[in-house]
Design a protein around this motif. Structure first.
Motif, short mmCIF file in Angstrom:
data_model
loop_
_atom_site.label_atom_id
_atom_site.label_comp_id
_atom_site.label_asym_id
_atom_site.label_seq_id
_atom_site.Cartn_x
_atom_site.Cartn_y
_atom_site.Cartn_z
N LYS A 119 0.83 -1.21 0.00
CA LYS A 119 0.00 0.00 0.00
C LYS A 119 0.87 1.26 0.00
N TRP A 139 1.80 2.05 -3.71
CA TRP A 139 0.68 2.61 -4.46
C TRP A 139 -0.58 2.34 -3.65
N SER A 140 -1.34 3.36 -3.36
CA SER A 140 -2.50 3.20 -2.49
C SER A 140 -3.60 2.36 -3.15
#
Length: 123
Positions: free
Chosen positions: A21, A24-25
């Motif tokens: 996470k 990259w969310s």
């Protein structure tokens, strides 16, 4: 064995994508479907076990209960058969705690499933 392997793989994927996470969310949206699959798998599995344990195998369990009562209480088979309705009720009462625990497990996974679905649509 297979249920634990499937669970480990699904939870491993959830953990992997949650750990990613920070990169990259959007990986959260990849992790949540694996969590939903995990919950659905265990809900179905626990419901099938519940049906199998308490409905299909009722006669087998009652035979074991009957043998236990006859051996422990020194009751003859004729005395047991005379009070058969009472013994069936007592056997059903002895299963209540196990049924309650199994229902709580199912409810836990269903609530986790709904929370996961809610989080997907809320994000």
């Amino acid at each position: 064995m297979n249920r634990w392997l499937i669970s480990a793989i699904l939870l491993g994927l959830v953990g992997l994508f949650i750990a990613l996470k920070s990169v990259w969310s959007g990986f959260v949206f990849v992790a949540l479907p694996f969590l939903i699959l995990f919950c659905i798998y265990w809900v179905v599995l626990l419901i099938l076990y519940y049906i199998d344990d308490y409905h299909k195998n009722f006669e087998l369990g009652f035979k074991e209960y009957k043998a236990h009562v006859i051996n422990i209480l020194n009751v003859s088979l004729e005395e047991f058969e005379q009070n058969l309705e009472l013994h069936i009720i007592k056997y059903k009462k002895s299963l209540r705690l196990d049924k309650f625990i199994d229902i709580c497990k199912i409810a836990f996974f269903i609530s986790l499933l709904f929370i996961s679905i809610f989080v997907i649509f809320k994000l």
